[in-house]
Design an enzyme around this catalytic site. Structure first.
Site, PDB file in Angstrom:
ATOM      1  N   ASN A  96      -6.009  -2.939   2.116  1.00 17.94           N
ATOM      2  CA  ASN A  96      -5.985  -4.391   2.258  1.00 17.94           C
ATOM      3  C   ASN A  96      -7.410  -4.892   2.391  1.00 17.94           C
ATOM      4  O   ASN A  96      -8.272  -4.198   2.936  1.00 17.94           O
ATOM      5  CB  ASN A  96      -5.210  -4.815   3.507  1.00 17.94           C
ATOM      6  CG  ASN A  96      -3.711  -4.653   3.347  1.00 17.94           C
ATOM      7  OD1 ASN A  96      -3.197  -4.583   2.253  1.00 17.94           O
ATOM      8  ND2 ASN A  96      -3.014  -4.599   4.460  1.00 17.94           N
ATOM      9  N   ARG A 155       0.822  -1.215   0.000  1.00 17.39           N
ATOM     10  CA  ARG A 155       0.000   0.000   0.000  1.00 17.39           C
ATOM     11  C   ARG A 155       0.855   1.264   0.000  1.00 17.39           C
ATOM     12  O   ARG A 155       0.583   2.211  -0.742  1.00 17.39           O
ATOM     13  CB  ARG A 155      -0.959   0.008   1.185  1.00 17.39           C
ATOM     14  CG  ARG A 155      -2.008  -1.094   1.110  1.00 17.39           C
ATOM     15  CD  ARG A 155      -2.830  -1.187   2.363  1.00 17.39           C
ATOM     16  NE  ARG A 155      -1.942  -1.502   3.491  1.00 17.39           N
ATOM     17  CZ  ARG A 155      -2.234  -1.251   4.757  1.00 17.39           C
ATOM     18  NH1 ARG A 155      -3.383  -0.688   5.081  1.00 17.39           N
ATOM     19  NH2 ARG A 155      -1.394  -1.577   5.712  1.00 17.39           N
TER      20      ARG A 155
END
Length: 92
Positions: free
Chosen positions: A36, A18
């Site tokens: 996520n 990320r």
């Protein structure tokens, strides 16, 4: 202007995916978000000019060092107005 939704499968959590995607997207001038998902995938929406979106898409197919991308699903989305930045969202 183009907007896509990505679902990335593989070893993509716990490897800085990320944060790395955020860095790549901001550098390319793209906006959107990444998070996520509880099933072990990473989901993202990326918006920007064609080159910016393509830069993020190309990176997502490889991921960060330490990650292993098994596949990327992409869906074209309608663009949204007035979006700025590229954020990391809480897990879904």
């Amino acid at each position: 202007m183009r907007r896509i939704r990505l679902v990335i499968r593989g070893v993509v959590q716990g490897v800085g995916f990320r944060y790395s995607m955020q860095h790549i997207a901001r550098g390319a001038g793209a906006t959107g978000w990444v998070r996520n998902v509880t099933n072990g995938t990473v989901e993202a929406e990326v918006q920007g000019d064609a080159a910016a979106v393509e830069t993020v898409l190309d990176w997502a197919a490889k991921g960060p060092r330490g990650g292993v991308v098994d596949g990327v699903s992409m869906t074209e989305m309608p663009t949204t107005p007035d979006e700025s930045g590229f954020e990391i969202r809480r897990d879904a």
